[in-house]
Design a protein around this motif. Structure first.
Motif, PDB file in Angstrom:
ATOM      1  N   GLY A   1       0.800  -1.215   0.000  1.00  0.00           N
ATOM      2  CA  GLY A   1       0.000   0.000   0.000  1.00  0.00           C
ATOM      3  C   GLY A   1       0.836   1.271   0.000  1.00  0.00           C
ATOM      4  N   GLU A   2       0.218   2.356   0.415  1.00  0.00           N
ATOM      5  CA  GLU A   2       0.871   3.665   0.460  1.00  0.00           C
ATOM      6  C   GLU A   2       1.494   3.834   1.838  1.00  0.00           C
ATOM      7  OE1 GLU A   2      -0.159   8.267  -0.885  1.00  0.00           O
ATOM      8  OE2 GLU A   2      -1.746   6.750  -0.777  1.00  0.00           O
ATOM      9  N   GLY A  22      -7.363   1.729   0.597  1.00  0.00           N
ATOM     10  CA  GLY A  22      -7.525   2.757   1.619  1.00  0.00           C
ATOM     11  C   GLY A  22      -8.498   2.398   2.718  1.00  0.00           C
ATOM     12  N   THR A  23      -8.931   1.133   2.749  1.00  0.00           N
ATOM     13  CA  THR A  23      -9.896   0.709   3.771  1.00  0.00           C
ATOM     14  C   THR A  23      -9.227   0.261   5.073  1.00  0.00           C
ATOM     15  OG1 THR A  23      -9.920  -1.576   2.961  1.00  0.00           O
ATOM     16  CG2 THR A  23     -11.518  -0.028   2.000  1.00  0.00           C
ATOM     17  N   ARG A  34      -6.511  -1.458  11.233  1.00  0.00           N
ATOM     18  CA  ARG A  34      -7.928  -1.152  11.361  1.00  0.00           C
ATOM     19  C   ARG A  34      -8.329  -0.129  10.314  1.00  0.00           C
ATOM     20  NH1 ARG A  34      -7.385   0.948  17.410  1.00  0.00           N
ATOM     21  NH2 ARG A  34      -6.136  -0.954  17.388  1.00  0.00           N
ATOM     22  N   ALA A  35      -9.608   0.158  10.241  1.00  0.00           N
ATOM     23  CA  ALA A  35     -10.081   1.149   9.274  1.00  0.00           C
ATOM     24  C   ALA A  35      -9.585   2.532   9.699  1.00  0.00           C
ATOM     25  CB  ALA A  35     -11.604   1.131   9.204  1.00  0.00           C
ATOM     26  N   ALA A  60     -11.601   9.319   8.906  1.00  0.00           N
ATOM     27  CA  ALA A  60     -11.901  10.039   7.672  1.00  0.00           C
ATOM     28  C   ALA A  60     -10.733  10.890   7.203  1.00  0.00           C
ATOM     29  CB  ALA A  60     -13.151  10.908   7.872  1.00  0.00           C
ATOM     30  N   ASP A  61     -10.045  11.497   8.157  1.00  0.00           N
ATOM     31  CA  ASP A  61      -8.906  12.359   7.801  1.00  0.00           C
ATOM     32  C   ASP A  61      -7.561  11.683   8.073  1.00  0.00           C
ATOM     33  OD1 ASP A  61      -9.074  12.337  10.541  1.00  0.00           O
ATOM     34  OD2 ASP A  61      -8.770  14.490  10.789  1.00  0.00           O
ATOM     35  N   GLY A  62      -7.576  10.349   8.271  1.00  0.00           N
ATOM     36  CA  GLY A  62      -6.351   9.626   8.625  1.00  0.00           C
ATOM     37  C   GLY A  62      -5.266   9.714   7.577  1.00  0.00           C
ATOM     38  N   LEU A  63      -5.643   9.533   6.315  1.00  0.00           N
ATOM     39  CA  LEU A  63      -4.653   9.578   5.236  1.00  0.00           C
ATOM     40  C   LEU A  63      -4.013  10.956   5.138  1.00  0.00           C
ATOM     41  CD1 LEU A  63      -3.257   8.203   2.864  1.00  0.00           C
ATOM     42  CD2 LEU A  63      -5.184   8.877   1.412  1.00  0.00           C
TER      43      LEU A  63
END
Length: 369
Positions: A249-250, A291-292, A317-318, A321-324
């Motif tokens: 992933g990223e 991104g999940t 974990r998921a 909303a602003d985590g990324l």
């Protein structure tokens, strides 16, 4: 100063001039003393350095032994004659290191040494390092004791109570030096009541050759691809070694405020890892599966146990909303190269300053730039 306490002796032992240059550049991040000219040339060519390293005149075995055993004393005197001021190093174990320290340096050439405007650096090159270094310090301390070196103070104790040789004499150990033996030598030197200021170290094969990507388990792998605008995770997960499962992933490198900067692990006096800087709180964060999910890899015991599967230890974990966006903002890594284009250049001075940040109070190698 400490900048000059480890000398790169490794040029002759590496596979190429390029290998020497790359290895010495890494050395020059923390130290200014080197015999590997290729590294200094590379620093000047690619990192904006003026003169990032230095060395001193020094003999090697053939320049002493070619005079013949019976004329070793003449070869040693020749070094003092040719370099009447400043520092000069002379290998002294060609035949009998004890005789060299007791008699040749300590008696026959003593007056010339004590009258020099500079320092003679005696170099042994054989014997068990942790035994030979303190033995020679004791011999040189006795040979140049207080009151026997003209107006010079001779061997005396410093403010911490450790013996320091007369300022005209020091010792360099350049044989068998690595992260383990340096600690063994210094521990024995300390136990015999001598200051570490008496000793400089030189390292060749262990400095430039005895390390590879597995030393720190470093690997560069593809973790994500983008095809027609769609991102997909890339990873491996071999059945025979889950420790080789790669991250996907990223990815971002951030500091976790919930973790200590210094490792809480108790390490022995001879473990060089106890000198690791303030980097224990560095964690790798991966956003994957479209991104999940957000996984965290850390250096603590739980992180090591769940290295192959962070989800099994509750560290996947998921994301919020602003985590990324938050992880991107906190990311310490900077893109420097993409698609054949150099995006950012650093000077050696900047690299040294960044490296020093891991050790509070360390100004980095700033003696020479």
């Amino acid at each position: 100063g400490i900048d000059f306490k480890l000398v790169d002796f490794g040029f002759r032992g590496v596979s190429s001039v390029e290998s020497a240059a790359v290895g010495d550049l890494a050395h020059l991040v923390s130290f200014c003393s080197t015999d590997t000219v290729a590294g200094m040339v590379a620093a000047q060519s690619f990192y904006g350095a003026k003169m990032p390293g230095a060395s001193i005149p020094a003999s090697e075995h053939s320049t002493i032994t070619s005079w013949g055993r019976e004329h070793e004393i003449d070869a040693m005197k020749n070094m003092l004659d040719k370099y009447p001021t400043g520092m000069v190093a002379c290998v002294s174990d060609s035949f009998n290191i004890y005789d060299a320290c007791d008699k040749k340096w300590g008696q026959i050439l003593k007056e010339q040494i004590c009258s020099r405007d500079g320092i003679l650096v005696v170099r042994p090159d054989s014997g068990e390092p942790k035994e030979i270094v303190p033995e020679l310090l004791e011999k040189l301390a006795a040979a140049f004791k207080a009151g026997t070196c003209g107006p010079s103070p001779g061997t005396k104790k410093n403010e911490k109570g450790y013996l320091v040789l007369d300022p005209h004499v020091r010792l360099i150990q350049g044989d068998g030096v690595n992260t383990k033996t340096v600690l063994e030598i210094l521990e024995e030197v300390k136990s015999r009541g001598y200051s570490a200021d008496n000793v400089t170290f030189g390292s060749g094969g262990a400095l430039l050759q005895r390390m590879d990507r597995d030393t720190q388990k470093i690997a560069f792998k593809c973790c994500q691809i983008s095809v027609k605008g769609k991102k997909s995770d890339v990873y491996k997960d071999p059945i025979h070694d889950k420790g080789k499962k790669s991250k996907m992933g990223e990815m971002f490198l951030i500091r976790d405020p919930s973790m200590p900067k210094k490792s809480p692990e108790v390490r022995g006096a001879m473990d060089p890892n106890r000198f690791a800087g303030e980097c224990y709180d560095l964690v790798t964060v991966c956003h994957y599966e479209g991104g999940t999910k957000r996984a965290v890899w850390a250096s603590d015991a739980m992180g090591k146990a769940g290295r192959a599967d962070p989800e099994s230890i509750g560290r996947s974990r998921a994301p919020t909303a602003d985590g990324l966006a938050k992880d991107k903002a906190a990311d310490l890594l900077v893109p420097v190269f993409r698609n054949g284009v150099c995006l950012k250049e650093y000077t050696l001075k900047e690299v040294r300053a960044l490296a020093a940040k891991s050790w509070p109070g360390d100004v980095g190698c700033n003696t020479l730039q």
